[in-house]
Design a protein around this motif. Structure first.
Motif, mmCIF file in Angstrom:
data_model
loop_
_atom_site.group_PDB
_atom_site.id
_atom_site.type_symbol
_atom_site.label_atom_id
_atom_site.label_comp_id
_atom_site.label_asym_id
_atom_site.label_seq_id
_atom_site.Cartn_x
_atom_site.Cartn_y
_atom_site.Cartn_z
ATOM 1 N N ASP A 130 0.943 -0.972 0.051
ATOM 2 C CA ASP A 130 -0.526 0.059 -0.052
ATOM 3 C C ASP A 130 0.900 1.242 0.023
ATOM 4 O O ASP A 130 0.206 2.458 0.072
ATOM 5 N N GLY A 131 1.953 0.709 -0.026
ATOM 6 C CA GLY A 131 3.047 2.378 -0.132
ATOM 7 C C GLY A 131 3.142 2.818 1.294
ATOM 8 O O GLY A 131 4.069 3.969 1.841
ATOM 9 N N SER A 132 2.617 1.983 2.423
ATOM 10 C CA SER A 132 3.252 2.621 3.770
ATOM 11 C C SER A 132 4.611 1.833 3.765
ATOM 12 O O SER A 132 4.892 0.938 3.487
ATOM 13 N N ARG A 133 5.477 2.905 4.809
ATOM 14 C CA ARG A 133 6.398 1.788 5.643
ATOM 15 C C ARG A 133 6.294 1.147 7.331
ATOM 16 O O ARG A 133 5.364 1.526 7.708
ATOM 17 N N PRO A 134 6.546 0.270 7.770
ATOM 18 C CA PRO A 134 6.146 -0.845 8.791
ATOM 19 C C PRO A 134 7.209 0.896 9.886
ATOM 20 O O PRO A 134 8.556 1.583 9.458
ATOM 21 N N GLU A 135 6.612 -0.019 11.078
ATOM 22 C CA GLU A 135 7.301 1.732 12.707
ATOM 23 C C GLU A 135 7.198 0.461 12.978
ATOM 24 O O GLU A 135 7.146 -0.067 13.920
ATOM 25 N N TRP A 136 9.332 0.930 13.783
ATOM 26 C CA TRP A 136 10.189 0.176 14.687
ATOM 27 C C TRP A 136 9.156 0.913 16.039
ATOM 28 O O TRP A 136 9.917 2.290 15.492
ATOM 29 N N GLY A 137 8.933 0.246 16.751
ATOM 30 C CA GLY A 137 8.640 0.885 17.868
ATOM 31 C C GLY A 137 8.875 0.757 18.871
ATOM 32 O O GLY A 137 10.257 -0.316 19.122
ATOM 33 N N ARG A 138 8.782 0.458 20.154
ATOM 34 C CA ARG A 138 9.584 0.080 21.402
ATOM 35 C C ARG A 138 9.147 -1.567 21.926
ATOM 36 O O ARG A 138 10.263 -1.785 22.826
ATOM 37 N N LEU A 139 8.043 -2.011 21.212
ATOM 38 C CA LEU A 139 8.121 -3.262 21.714
ATOM 39 C C LEU A 139 7.556 -4.292 20.771
ATOM 40 O O LEU A 139 8.023 -3.797 19.318
ATOM 41 N N LEU A 140 7.947 -4.623 21.344
ATOM 42 C CA LEU A 140 8.397 -6.505 19.916
ATOM 43 C C LEU A 140 7.654 -7.689 20.382
ATOM 44 O O LEU A 140 8.070 -7.618 21.653
ATOM 45 N N PRO A 141 6.540 -8.210 19.919
ATOM 46 C CA PRO A 141 6.630 -9.509 19.862
ATOM 47 C C PRO A 141 8.006 -9.894 20.316
ATOM 48 O O PRO A 141 8.927 -9.681 20.128
ATOM 49 N N ARG A 142 8.013 -11.294 21.572
ATOM 50 C CA ARG A 142 8.633 -12.176 22.448
ATOM 51 C C ARG A 142 9.574 -12.959 20.122
ATOM 52 O O ARG A 142 10.541 -13.138 20.452
ATOM 53 N N ASP A 143 9.171 -13.185 19.618
ATOM 54 C CA ASP A 143 9.062 -14.513 18.926
ATOM 55 C C ASP A 143 9.692 -13.813 18.078
ATOM 56 O O ASP A 143 9.675 -14.490 16.936
ATOM 57 N N HIS A 144 10.003 -12.372 17.931
ATOM 58 C CA HIS A 144 10.174 -11.371 16.728
ATOM 59 C C HIS A 144 11.731 -10.995 17.168
ATOM 60 O O HIS A 144 12.060 -11.210 18.451
ATOM 61 N N GLY A 145 12.178 -11.014 15.894
ATOM 62 C CA GLY A 145 14.289 -11.109 16.408
ATOM 63 C C GLY A 145 14.678 -12.237 16.665
ATOM 64 O O GLY A 145 13.850 -12.961 17.305
ATOM 65 N N PHE A 146 16.291 -11.226 17.050
ATOM 66 C CA PHE A 146 17.052 -12.527 17.200
ATOM 67 C C PHE A 146 17.083 -12.469 18.852
ATOM 68 O O PHE A 146 17.781 -13.737 20.114
ATOM 69 N N CYS A 147 17.343 -11.250 19.514
ATOM 70 C CA CYS A 147 17.272 -11.172 21.081
ATOM 71 C C CYS A 147 17.000 -12.531 22.092
ATOM 72 O O CYS A 147 17.978 -12.285 22.814
ATOM 73 N N PRO A 148 15.587 -12.841 22.078
ATOM 74 C CA PRO A 148 15.878 -13.453 22.935
ATOM 75 C C PRO A 148 16.563 -14.938 22.188
ATOM 76 O O PRO A 148 16.091 -16.108 23.484
ATOM 77 N N HIS A 149 16.947 -15.140 21.834
ATOM 78 C CA HIS A 149 17.824 -16.535 21.546
ATOM 79 C C HIS A 149 19.667 -16.279 22.466
ATOM 80 O O HIS A 149 19.057 -16.952 22.194
ATOM 81 N N VAL A 150 19.800 -14.343 21.717
ATOM 82 C CA VAL A 150 20.864 -14.832 22.563
ATOM 83 C C VAL A 150 20.471 -14.847 24.516
ATOM 84 O O VAL A 150 21.142 -15.266 25.229
#
Length: 192
Positions: free
Chosen positions: A85-105
């Motif tokens: 739709d032409g929009s961009r996602p916004e990276w905010g202060r909260l992220l679910p635990r199943d997103h990203g790589f930090c929970p693995h670390v």
């Protein structure tokens, strides 16, 4: 071998079980961490992004349900991903635990360097890869004096990066420095 999204990968994408999460959540609350943005931690993330040349940099505290970026640096123009739709996602202060790589670390209690996440089937299908364009990651755990892993300090980029041993040493030093600052703040009531 690159990640092939057509192959079954459901078990590969699971966020690792975190048996310390309930105790960590209580510990973070006692320390007053992981609930509010912290300008000093934002400045720390800015310096780390500048030092590493990475698009994103975070001081991340992880509880039972979510990740909270108390320190955050994002590109001024936002993620490079453009939705249909032409929009961009916004990276905010909260992220679910199943997103990203930090929970693995946090669960591993060891630094993690992913030079190109698409080279690792376990990580290539992570939502941050498609949603935010993350292609490389470098993170280290924040382990305090009690032995509790509070979260991570990390950088991520929108292009593959050869972090190598210098990158690992840099992120581990940044984590150790930040833990020392947090310990001083706790002991002396000093600001970061």
């Amino acid at each position: 071998m690159r990640y092939d999204p057509s192959l079954p990968a459901a078990r590969l994408l699971l966020t690792p079980e975190d048996k310390e999460a309930p105790a960590r959540t209580r510990h973070l609350r006692r320390l007053g961490l992981g609930e509010h943005p912290d300008p000093a931690l934002d400045a720390y993330a800015d310096r780390l992004a500048e030092l590493s040349g990475a698009s994103y940099s975070m001081v991340n505290f992880i509880d039972e349900e979510r990740q909270f970026f108390a320190g955050l640096h994002v590109p001024a123009d936002g993620p490079p991903v453009v939705r249909a739709d032409g929009s961009r996602p916004e990276w905010g202060r909260l992220l679910p635990r199943d997103h990203g790589f930090c929970p693995h670390v946090v669960v591993r209690r060891k630094a993690l360097a992913l030079e190109d996440v698409r080279d690792y089937p376990r990580f290539a299908g992570n939502p941050v890869v498609d949603e935010f364009g993350v292609r490389s990651y470098l993170g280290a755990p924040l382990v305090d004096g009690t032995g509790m892993t509070l979260g991570t300090v990390c950088v991520a980029d929108v292009r593959p990066r050869a972090w190598g041993q210098p990158g690992l040493e840099t992120i581990k030093s940044a984590a150790a420095e930040l833990v020392a600052r947090l310990e001083r703040r706790r002991a002396d009531g000093l600001p970061l």
